[in-house]
Design a protein around this motif. Structure first.
Motif, PDB file in Angstrom:
ATOM      1  N   LYS A  20     -20.920  -0.349 -15.734  1.00 40.76           N
ATOM      2  CA  LYS A  20     -19.938   0.591 -15.435  1.00 40.76           C
ATOM      3  C   LYS A  20     -19.259   0.605 -14.100  1.00 40.76           C
ATOM      4  O   LYS A  20     -18.044   0.767 -13.848  1.00 40.76           O
ATOM      5  N   LYS A  24     -15.321   0.023 -13.123  1.00 43.70           N
ATOM      6  CA  LYS A  24     -14.450   0.867 -12.432  1.00 43.70           C
ATOM      7  C   LYS A  24     -13.942   0.119 -11.130  1.00 43.70           C
ATOM      8  O   LYS A  24     -12.839   0.413 -10.977  1.00 43.70           O
ATOM      9  N   PRO A  34      -7.019   0.507 -18.726  1.00 49.62           N
ATOM     10  CA  PRO A  34      -7.585   1.347 -19.584  1.00 49.62           C
ATOM     11  C   PRO A  34      -6.668   1.596 -20.730  1.00 49.62           C
ATOM     12  O   PRO A  34      -5.427   2.078 -20.581  1.00 49.62           O
ATOM     13  N   ARG A  35      -7.121   1.677 -21.975  1.00 44.24           N
ATOM     14  CA  ARG A  35      -6.320   1.853 -23.141  1.00 44.24           C
ATOM     15  C   ARG A  35      -7.012   2.789 -24.236  1.00 44.24           C
ATOM     16  O   ARG A  35      -8.413   2.528 -24.196  1.00 44.24           O
ATOM     17  N   ARG A  36      -6.384   3.717 -24.650  1.00 43.59           N
ATOM     18  CA  ARG A  36      -7.398   4.908 -25.426  1.00 43.59           C
ATOM     19  C   ARG A  36      -6.633   5.113 -26.586  1.00 43.59           C
ATOM     20  O   ARG A  36      -5.507   5.088 -26.834  1.00 43.59           O
ATOM     21  N   GLY A  37      -7.445   5.247 -27.789  1.00 42.90           N
ATOM     22  CA  GLY A  37      -6.882   5.900 -29.023  1.00 42.90           C
ATOM     23  C   GLY A  37      -6.085   4.644 -29.662  1.00 42.90           C
ATOM     24  O   GLY A  37      -5.092   4.692 -30.426  1.00 42.90           O
ATOM     25  N   GLY A  42      -9.473   4.191 -33.077  1.00 42.12           N
ATOM     26  CA  GLY A  42      -9.251   4.924 -32.051  1.00 42.12           C
ATOM     27  C   GLY A  42     -10.160   5.034 -30.809  1.00 42.12           C
ATOM     28  O   GLY A  42     -10.215   6.010 -30.197  1.00 42.12           O
ATOM     29  N   GLY A  43     -10.925   3.982 -30.876  1.00 38.86           N
ATOM     30  CA  GLY A  43     -11.928   3.714 -29.620  1.00 38.86           C
ATOM     31  C   GLY A  43     -11.243   3.553 -28.240  1.00 38.86           C
ATOM     32  O   GLY A  43      -9.852   3.223 -28.145  1.00 38.86           O
ATOM     33  N   GLU A  44     -12.038   3.312 -27.455  1.00 38.96           N
ATOM     34  CA  GLU A  44     -11.526   2.809 -26.064  1.00 38.96           C
ATOM     35  C   GLU A  44     -11.500   1.630 -25.700  1.00 38.96           C
ATOM     36  O   GLU A  44     -12.474   0.744 -26.714  1.00 38.96           O
ATOM     37  N   GLY A  45     -10.909   0.903 -24.986  1.00 40.11           N
ATOM     38  CA  GLY A  45     -10.974  -0.383 -24.573  1.00 40.11           C
ATOM     39  C   GLY A  45     -10.087  -0.926 -23.383  1.00 40.11           C
ATOM     40  O   GLY A  45      -9.518   0.067 -22.767  1.00 40.11           O
ATOM     41  N   TYR A  46      -9.930  -2.095 -23.133  1.00 42.04           N
ATOM     42  CA  TYR A  46      -9.150  -2.194 -21.890  1.00 42.04           C
ATOM     43  C   TYR A  46      -7.864  -3.504 -22.075  1.00 42.04           C
ATOM     44  O   TYR A  46      -8.211  -4.194 -22.866  1.00 42.04           O
ATOM     45  N   TRP A  47      -6.911  -3.379 -21.219  1.00 44.42           N
ATOM     46  CA  TRP A  47      -5.963  -4.457 -21.412  1.00 44.42           C
ATOM     47  C   TRP A  47      -6.277  -5.255 -20.101  1.00 44.42           C
ATOM     48  O   TRP A  47      -6.626  -4.896 -19.027  1.00 44.42           O
TER      49      TRP A  47
END
Length: 134
Positions: A20, A24, A34-37, A42-47
């Motif tokens: 984590k 961060k 960060p990308r949400r929804g 609708g989970g979280e992830g990252y670009w």
């Protein structure tokens, strides 16, 4: 059985709090966004991101456009390579106050050569001319 692979796996595992913290730090550095929804879950992830890449891409496009225009408006659709590279390399692309990337004339010529948009012709005296492909 070779024990090296299992030793490697146990030595390089990270705890959840460590992971984590690494995430961060990558978000703070701008490498992960960060990308949400997103998506059906609708989970979280990252670009994945490369900061400053947009400026570099715009600089390449501007350099290409400038060089192509110079060749289009030249008498025989060609110019001496050294002159063209010098002209493209010294162009300021915007006010001095704003930090904009300046494209090297040599890089623009090589980029257009790789794309097949221009060709190089060498005279018997050794001078090189950049010619717009038809």
């Amino acid at each position: 059985k070779n024990g090296h692979s299992s030793d490697y796996a146990t030595k390089n595992q990270h705890t959840i709090p460590q992971m984590k913290e690494m995430m961060k730090q990558l978000v703070n550095a701008g490498v992960l966004l960060p990308r949400r929804g997103i998506g059906p879950s609708g989970g979280e992830g990252y670009w994945f991101s490369l900061p400053g890449l947009g400026k570099a891409a715009k600089s390449i496009v501007d350099g290409r456009t400038n060089l192509i225009r110079r060749l289009q408006f030249s008498r025989y659709k060609e110019k001496k390579r050294s002159v063209l590279e010098h002209e493209i390399g010294r162009i300021k692309q915007g006010p001095v106050k704003k930090k904009k990337m300046e494209q090297s004339g040599k890089i623009v010529v090589l980029d257009l050569l790789a794309k097949g948009w221009v060709s190089i012709h060498t005279t018997c005296t050794g001078d090189q001319f950049v010619r717009l492909m038809e």
